[in-house]
Design an enzyme around this catalytic site. Structure first.
Site, PDB file in Angstrom:
ATOM      1  CE  LYS A  22      50.190  66.944   2.704  1.00 15.05           C
ATOM      2  NZ  LYS A  22      50.255  66.805   4.173  1.00 15.05           N
ATOM      3  CG  ASN A  23      47.516  64.066   4.181  1.00 13.52           C
ATOM      4  OD1 ASN A  23      48.709  64.383   4.228  1.00 13.52           O
ATOM      5  ND2 ASN A  23      46.540  64.909   4.421  1.00 13.52           N
ATOM      6  CB  CYS A 117      51.669  73.490  12.544  1.00 14.12           C
ATOM      7  SG  CYS A 117      49.980  72.993  12.304  1.00 14.12           S
ATOM      8  NE  ARG A 122      47.650  69.174  13.285  1.00 13.74           N
ATOM      9  CZ  ARG A 122      48.144  69.181  12.042  1.00 13.74           C
ATOM     10  NH1 ARG A 122      48.631  70.306  11.565  1.00 13.74           N
ATOM     11  NH2 ARG A 122      48.192  68.084  11.317  1.00 13.74           N
ATOM     12  CB  VAL A 124      50.951  63.199  19.344  1.00 14.45           C
ATOM     13  CG1 VAL A 124      51.083  63.816  17.955  1.00 14.45           C
ATOM     14  CG2 VAL A 124      52.139  63.580  20.240  1.00 14.45           C
ATOM     15  CD  GLN A 126      42.921  60.856  22.242  1.00 15.41           C
ATOM     16  OE1 GLN A 126      42.303  59.799  22.152  1.00 15.41           O
ATOM     17  NE2 GLN A 126      42.909  61.593  23.326  1.00 15.41           N
ATOM     18  CG  ASP A 306      43.222  68.618   5.035  1.00 13.54           C
ATOM     19  OD1 ASP A 306      43.789  67.530   4.901  1.00 13.54           O
ATOM     20  OD2 ASP A 306      43.300  69.312   6.072  1.00 13.54           O
ATOM     21  NE  ARG A 398      54.766  71.018   4.983  1.00 11.09           N
ATOM     22  CZ  ARG A 398      54.421  70.844   6.250  1.00 11.09           C
ATOM     23  NH1 ARG A 398      54.234  71.893   7.026  1.00 11.09           N
ATOM     24  NH2 ARG A 398      54.259  69.654   6.745  1.00 11.09           N
TER      25      ARG A 398
HETATM   26  C1  EPZ Z   1      45.675  64.571   9.409  1.00 12.64           C
HETATM   27  O1  EPZ Z   1      46.333  65.313  10.418  1.00 12.64           O
HETATM   28  C2  EPZ Z   1      46.128  65.167   8.089  1.00 12.64           C
HETATM   29  N1  EPZ Z   1      47.583  64.991   7.955  1.00 12.64           N
HETATM   30  C3  EPZ Z   1      45.757  66.648   8.060  1.00 12.64           C
HETATM   31  O2  EPZ Z   1      46.130  67.151   6.788  1.00 12.64           O
HETATM   32  C4  EPZ Z   1      44.243  66.783   8.211  1.00 12.64           C
HETATM   33  O3  EPZ Z   1      43.903  68.157   8.264  1.00 12.64           O
HETATM   34  C5  EPZ Z   1      43.797  66.089   9.514  1.00 12.64           C
HETATM   35  O4  EPZ Z   1      44.241  64.719   9.512  1.00 12.64           O
HETATM   36  C6  EPZ Z   1      42.284  66.090   9.664  1.00 12.64           C
HETATM   37  O5  EPZ Z   1      41.689  65.468   8.560  1.00 12.64           O
HETATM   38  C7  EPZ Z   1      48.053  63.792   7.580  1.00 12.64           C
HETATM   39  O6  EPZ Z   1      47.313  62.841   7.348  1.00 12.64           O
HETATM   40  C8  EPZ Z   1      49.533  63.677   7.422  1.00 12.64           C
HETATM   41  P1  EPZ Z   1      44.012  64.608  13.495  1.00 12.64           P
HETATM   42  P2  EPZ Z   1      46.314  64.771  11.943  1.00 12.64           P
HETATM   43  O7  EPZ Z   1      44.858  63.816  14.419  1.00 12.64           O
HETATM   44  O8  EPZ Z   1      46.236  63.308  11.957  1.00 12.64           O
HETATM   45  C9  EPZ Z   1      43.115  66.616  17.693  1.00 12.64           C
HETATM   46  C10 EPZ Z   1      47.128  68.608   5.308  1.00 12.64           C
HETATM   47  O9  EPZ Z   1      46.730  69.723   5.013  1.00 12.64           O
HETATM   48  N2  EPZ Z   1      44.028  65.607  18.249  1.00 12.64           N
HETATM   49  O10 EPZ Z   1      42.944  63.918  12.705  1.00 12.64           O
HETATM   50  O11 EPZ Z   1      47.442  65.434  12.650  1.00 12.64           O
HETATM   51  C11 EPZ Z   1      43.821  67.600  16.766  1.00 12.64           C
HETATM   52  O12 EPZ Z   1      44.407  68.654  17.510  1.00 12.64           O
HETATM   53  C12 EPZ Z   1      47.133  68.173   6.741  1.00 12.64           C
HETATM   54  O13 EPZ Z   1      47.494  67.734   4.494  1.00 12.64           O
HETATM   55  C13 EPZ Z   1      44.279  65.587  19.626  1.00 12.64           C
HETATM   56  O14 EPZ Z   1      43.763  66.411  20.375  1.00 12.64           O
HETATM   57  O15 EPZ Z   1      44.951  65.364  12.466  1.00 12.64           O
HETATM   58  C14 EPZ Z   1      42.693  68.068  15.871  1.00 12.64           C
HETATM   59  O16 EPZ Z   1      41.981  69.081  16.541  1.00 12.64           O
HETATM   60  C15 EPZ Z   1      46.866  69.341   7.655  1.00 12.64           C
HETATM   61  N3  EPZ Z   1      45.120  64.648  20.120  1.00 12.64           N
HETATM   62  C16 EPZ Z   1      41.805  66.828  15.752  1.00 12.64           C
HETATM   63  O17 EPZ Z   1      42.147  65.978  16.846  1.00 12.64           O
HETATM   64  C17 EPZ Z   1      45.723  63.706  19.324  1.00 12.64           C
HETATM   65  O18 EPZ Z   1      46.477  62.857  19.855  1.00 12.64           O
HETATM   66  C18 EPZ Z   1      42.015  66.041  14.467  1.00 12.64           C
HETATM   67  O19 EPZ Z   1      43.398  65.851  14.313  1.00 12.64           O
HETATM   68  C19 EPZ Z   1      45.455  63.737  17.934  1.00 12.64           C
HETATM   69  C20 EPZ Z   1      44.606  64.688  17.420  1.00 12.64           C
END
Ligand code: EPZ
Length: 420
Positions: A22-23, A117, A122, A124, A126, A306, A398
């Site tokens: 999925k990812n 969520c 979560r 964005v 960055q 995950d 999902r």
């Molecule tokens: C991806 O989410 C995955 N989703 C998530 O999988 C996975 O848990 C996560 O990476 C970590 O491996 C997809 O790829 C679609 P992050 P993402 O940005 O990219 C913080 C599942 O179960 N952060 O790596 O949204 C954030 O809050 C899903 O399939 C900021 O602060 O996660 C978190 O604490 C759930 N600012 C950490 O970084 C930002 O701009 C890592 O988040 C971005 C992130």
């Protein structure tokens, strides 16, 4: 809404084919925004999130036909369309992945802020910080990210923390930027590598994917390409956890073995036998009696966040005490209270959970809260005595394709029923 009715206590035996990731599928689908024309994408899992992403591409005038795990897309190049509406984005945070490609290809993007969520806020920030550094004008208006850039300019981007979709968004944006972009503290997840491979087939110039420094040399134009998405390491890891806990002998086919080392090592640490048959086939044998093991979730190649809920579920009946520390998300213990309703002995302290193994879990009515928590609850239901009803099972749908059917083919007793 559906629920799962699970009668626990069955061993799992046989063979299971792992679906596409999925990812990896989600960012690869958004990359089709970057070039007009026709695409054929294979091994695309038939999941709610994938169908939502396709609807979103449809709104951006990218036509698609999805059947038998293959998607044919036709990007009609209507660069006047660049809005990702709240109605779609609110159901799937990964919609933010259209931001970079829209800005790079169409010069504009209006993407609803995804909102938080169950597992955390979560943000964005960055994603937006990096695009602003590349010259985009970015504002937040009425809950939308509104961005504009005649042409993005390559630059050096330092992510404050490892972000998977942040890395993917900026890597995609940089493919059409003027000059070179270097991403430092980039995510090394296999799904980032899979996306980079697809982008390179489209003509992008990328090096360093899979390391924490990715370099992208902007080009003036990309071309459509065909691609087969990698298998899902999290589905495969979830199956390993299920068999470890129920006991049994299962062969996993089409598994991405090379990127599952952290999970495989942890499952072996609990006392299971795991044979790597070849680069896409794994065999697990377990007697269902597990030694306890500690886990600390980290960015790849560490133990995946995950996989945390699924591993916690199997530690509830381990012989000993397991400490699980969640370093990535601030609220990813929603499954704990549900596991405790089944008799698990779990104590939370800050970012850690201390799980004391108990003799047995008992079936109960429990509530799924997010995708991976629901996977953990399914595993708990498989090993509990009696019947477990898991409500709001749409969370599982999902990210797992026909998971009940797949597990029943291995000997589980799961019925999907309408929830009153
Ligand atoms: C991806 O989410 C995955 N989703 C998530 O999988 C996975 O848990 C996560 O990476 C970590 O491996 C997809 O790829 C679609 P992050 P993402 O940005 O990219 C913080 C599942 O179960 N952060 O790596 O949204 C954030 O809050 C899903 O399939 C900021 O602060 O996660 C978190 O604490 C759930 N600012 C950490 O970084 C930002 O701009 C890592 O988040 C971005 C992130």
């Amino acid at each position: 809404m559906d629920k799962f009715v699970i009668n626990g206590g069955k061993q799992l035996n046989g063979r299971i084919k792992i679906s596409g990731a999925k990812n990896s599928a989600l960012p690869i689908l958004t990359a089709t925004i970057l070039a007009d024309g026709d695409y054929s994408l294979g091994n695309i899992p038939n999941l709610m999130d994938v169908r939502t992403m396709l609807k979103l591409l449809g709104v951006l005038d990218i036509k698609y036909n999805f059947s038998e795990n293959s998607v044919h897309l036709k990007n009609l190049g209507n660069n006047e369309l660049y809005t990702a509406p709240y109605e779609l984005v609110k159901t799937m945070r990964a919609s933010v992945l259209v931001l970079g490609p829209l800005l790079a290809r169409r010069g504009f993007a209006k993407v609803s802020l995804p909102g938080g969520c169950a597992i955390g806020e979560r943000p964005v920030d960055q994603h937006m910080k990096a695009l602003a550094q590349m010259g985009a004008k970015i504002d937040i208006e009425h809950g939308y990210i509104v961005a504009e850039a005649a042409r993005l300019k390559g630059c050096e981007v330092y992510f404050d923390m490892v972000t998977v979709t942040g890395t993917e968004n900026i890597m995609m944006a940089a493919t059409l930027a003027e000059g070179e972009t270097v991403l430092y503290n980039a995510a090394q997840e296999p799904e980032v590598v899979d996306l980079a491979k697809f982008l390179k087939k489209m003509g992008a110039k990328i090096t360093g994917e899979g390391t924490n420094v990715i370099t992208i040399k902007g080009v003036s134009e990309l071309r459509p390409a065909d691609y087969i998405v990698m298998p899902d390491r999290i589905e495969a890891g979830t199956v390993l956890c299920a068999v470890a806990a129920t006991g049994g002998d299962v062969v996993l086919e089409d598994a991405p073995v090379d990127c599952m080392k952290a999970t495989i090592d942890k499952i072996i640490e609990t006392g299971c036998k795991v044979d790597i048959v070849n680069s896409s086939t794994l065999r697990i044998v377990s007697n269902g009696k597990l030694r306890s093991a500690d886990v600390v979730t980290q960015p790849y190649p560490g133990f995946a966040t995950d996989m945390q809920a699924q591993f916690m579920a199997i530690m509830t009946r381990s012989q000993g005490i397991s400490v699980i520390t969640e370093n990535i998300f601030e609220n990813r213990f929603m499954h704990v209270s549900e596991l405790k309703r089944m008799g698990a002995d779990i104590r939370l302290k800050d970012r850690s959970a201390v799980i004391r193994g108990v003799e047995k879990l008992s079936g109960a009515d429990i509530m799924a809260s997010d995708l991976r928590a629901s996977a953990g609850l399914v595993i708990a239901g498989l090993i509990a005595e009696g019947t477990t009803n898991i409500h709001r099972i749409y969370h599982l749908d999902r990210g797992y394709e026909n998971f009940d059917i797949k597990l029943n083919n291995l000997g589980a007793d799961i019925r999907r029923e309408k929830d009153e």
